[in-house]
Design an enzyme around this catalytic site. Sequence first.
Site, PDB file in Angstrom:
ATOM      1  N   CYS A 142     -20.842  15.545   7.155  1.00 24.24           N
ATOM      2  CA  CYS A 142     -19.625  15.679   6.215  1.00 24.24           C
ATOM      3  C   CYS A 142     -19.109  14.421   6.132  1.00 24.24           C
ATOM      4  CB  CYS A 142     -18.589  16.527   6.707  1.00 24.24           C
ATOM      5  SG  CYS A 142     -17.411  17.004   5.405  1.00 24.24           S
ATOM      6  N   HIS A 235     -21.242  21.451   5.499  1.00 20.39           N
ATOM      7  CA  HIS A 235     -20.920  22.110   6.802  1.00 20.39           C
ATOM      8  C   HIS A 235     -21.813  23.142   7.162  1.00 20.39           C
ATOM      9  CE1 HIS A 235     -17.437  19.860   8.155  1.00 20.39           C
ATOM     10  NE2 HIS A 235     -17.006  19.608   7.001  1.00 20.39           N
ATOM     11  N   GLU A 237     -23.101  23.827   9.742  1.00 20.89           N
ATOM     12  CA  GLU A 237     -22.730  24.576  11.152  1.00 20.89           C
ATOM     13  C   GLU A 237     -21.693  25.561  11.107  1.00 20.89           C
ATOM     14  OE1 GLU A 237     -19.668  21.182  10.531  1.00 20.89           O
ATOM     15  OE2 GLU A 237     -21.784  21.474  10.168  1.00 20.89           O
TER      16      GLU A 237
END
Length: 323
Positions: A142, A235, A237
Site C-alpha cells: 500500500c 491490502h 493481508e
Amino acid sequence: MPINIPDGLPAKKVLRQERIFALEEEVAGQQQIRPLNLVILNLMPTKIETETQILRLISKSPLQVSCDFMRVSTHESTHVSQDHLVKFYDCFEAYEDKNYDGMIITGAPVEQLPYEAVDYWDELCRIIDWSQEHVLSTMYLCWGALAGLWHLYRIPKRQLPAKLFGVFPQRLCDEYSFLTNGFDEMHNMPHSRHAAIDAGELANHPELHVLSEGFSSGPSLIATRDFHEVYVTGHYEYGRDTLGDEYWRDFKRGLPIRVPQNYFPDDDPERQPIFTWRAHANLLYRNWLNWVYQMTPYDRADIPAQIRTLKADSDGMVDKFEA
C-alpha cells in the site's frame, strides 16, 4: 512447515486458534534445516493486528520461516504498548549489518501527506537503500509501495478525489509470472487509500512489470523482473473484517466515510462481508516465498552477491524488452 515467531507474540495465540502451527524458538532451532529469514518493517499504528495478518499469510507456505520485526526510531507509536515494542521490535541499527532473504514494508495511514512531511521519511529511505544490497526480495504494501516507487524511481503519487475503499476486481496481466502462477484471470484485492501511483510515469520504466491491475483501482501488483522488489498497492493481508472495522471506526467518529465497495452483501454494513480475496492472497505470498527459497543462497553472507547476479540477468531481460 510452520513459521518460527518469537515466543509470547500475541499473533501466536490467534494463529493456533486458526489451526496454524507456529514453532517455539527453541524447537525450531533444533531442526536441521535453514529457515528463510524475513524482517518486517511494520509502519502501521495497529501493530499487533498487522503482525497477525502478515504472519497468517506467511504461514501458508510449506517452508519454515523465521521473522524479525523492525520499527522506525524517528516516530513514536501510540497505538501499541511500549512493552510490546521493546520485547518484539528493534530499530534499524540492530539490523543494518545483517542480510535477509526477504523483507516486508507495510503501509501507513499517511498517504495524504507529502513524502518529505512524514516524520520518519529520511529513516525509511535509509532502510530502503539498505534493503537494495542486503535483502534478496522486498515486498512493499500500500503506502509502502507508493513510497518505494517514489524513492527508487521517482514515480509520483496522485491524490484521489475520494478514498479508494473496498474490494476491487483485478485483471491478470501476466499469467506466466512466477509471482502470479495459479492466479485466476479475474481476482479481487482490498484497497484503502487516498492516493495512487501515476500510471503514466510507471509506463516509462520497463524494468517494472505490471502483473495485475484493477479497472478502477489501477496497477495493483508490480515487480522488477528479478523480483528484487515487489509492490502491492492494496491490502491482500487484510482479514475478512478489516475494511468493516475501518468503516465503523470512522462512522462512529462522525467522519465522512462511504460503505466500502463490493464488500458488504447488498452494501448493508450490518451483514457479514464475504471473504473473496483470501485464496489469491495466500497464493501470492506462497509464490513469493517459494521464489525466494529457490534463489537465495544457503549462506546469507552471499546474499549481496546473489542480488548483483540476479540484477545483471534482469537488466539483460529489460534490454530485450526495450529492443
